[in-house]
Design an enzyme around this catalytic site. Structure first.
Site, PDB file in Angstrom:
ATOM      1  N   HIS A  74       0.844  -1.192   0.000  1.00 42.45           N
ATOM      2  CA  HIS A  74       0.000   0.000   0.000  1.00 42.45           C
ATOM      3  C   HIS A  74       0.882   1.245   0.000  1.00 42.45           C
ATOM      4  CE1 HIS A  74      -2.570   2.875   2.497  1.00 42.45           C
ATOM      5  NE2 HIS A  74      -3.067   2.870   1.288  1.00 42.45           N
ATOM      6  N   ASP A 104      -4.693   3.996  -4.495  1.00 48.24           N
ATOM      7  CA  ASP A 104      -4.711   4.387  -3.085  1.00 48.24           C
ATOM      8  C   ASP A 104      -5.824   5.402  -2.804  1.00 48.24           C
ATOM      9  OD1 ASP A 104      -4.101   5.072  -0.460  1.00 48.24           O
ATOM     10  OD2 ASP A 104      -1.953   5.221  -0.835  1.00 48.24           O
ATOM     11  N   TYR A 162      10.202  13.051 -12.820  1.00 46.02           N
ATOM     12  CA  TYR A 162      11.392  12.198 -12.733  1.00 46.02           C
ATOM     13  C   TYR A 162      11.760  11.912 -11.271  1.00 46.02           C
ATOM     14  CZ  TYR A 162      12.374  13.127 -17.712  1.00 46.02           C
ATOM     15  OH  TYR A 162      12.321  13.223 -19.072  1.00 46.02           O
TER      16      TYR A 162
END
Length: 148
Positions: A22, A64, A112
């Site tokens: 998670h 999530d 990035y």
């Protein structure tokens, strides 16, 4: 092959998403993305576009729900309001398979930096520019684990 497992998820990628917990992130990257030297493990998905790979992942992986944002795309350099077709397609797949989530735009270098912390980068051969997405894994609730 396994029954009920999306065919684009090979053994390495299946192991990776099963091992993720998670809050862990996974990057689906286009052909131009600097996947090899950012740091996370790279799994090649040659011959697969980023939309198909995102769909394969979200077929088995929840996003999530405990955080305000769980999906991100790279913002267009020089035109942060632009939404390339591939990014609209990401939003459609996320909405269809994960629910009411927005794919948020993130500045290129910030994207990035987020990718550096990911559990894995899936390097596709998506040739459309900005065909990159980061997905944050959520939890499966007991009633979602075993579906008769």
């Amino acid at each position: 092959m396994l029954k009920g497992i999306h065919p684009l998820l090979g053994p390495d990628l299946l192991h990776t998403i099963r091992s993720m917990g998670h809050g862990d992130d996974i990057v689906v990257a286009d052909a131009n993305f600097p996947a090899s030297f950012l740091g996370p493990m790279v799994i090649r998905a040659d011959g697969v576009d980023a939309i198909a790979m995102t769909e394969a992942l979200l077929t088995h992986m929840p996003l999530d729900t405990f955080v305000p944002e769980a999906a991100w795309r790279m913002e267009v350099v020089g035109d942060p309001q632009a939404v390339p077709e591939v990014c609209s397609a990401f939003q459609d797949v996320v909405h269809r398979l994960a629910g009411d989530f927005t794919v948020h735009a993130v500045e290129r270098f910030a994207f990035y930096e987020m990718a550096r912390k990911a559990a894995c980068i899936v390097a596709t051969t998506e040739f459309r520019l900005y065909g990159n997405i980061i997905l944050k894994k959520g939890v499966l609730r007991p009633h979602e684990i075993f579906r008769g």
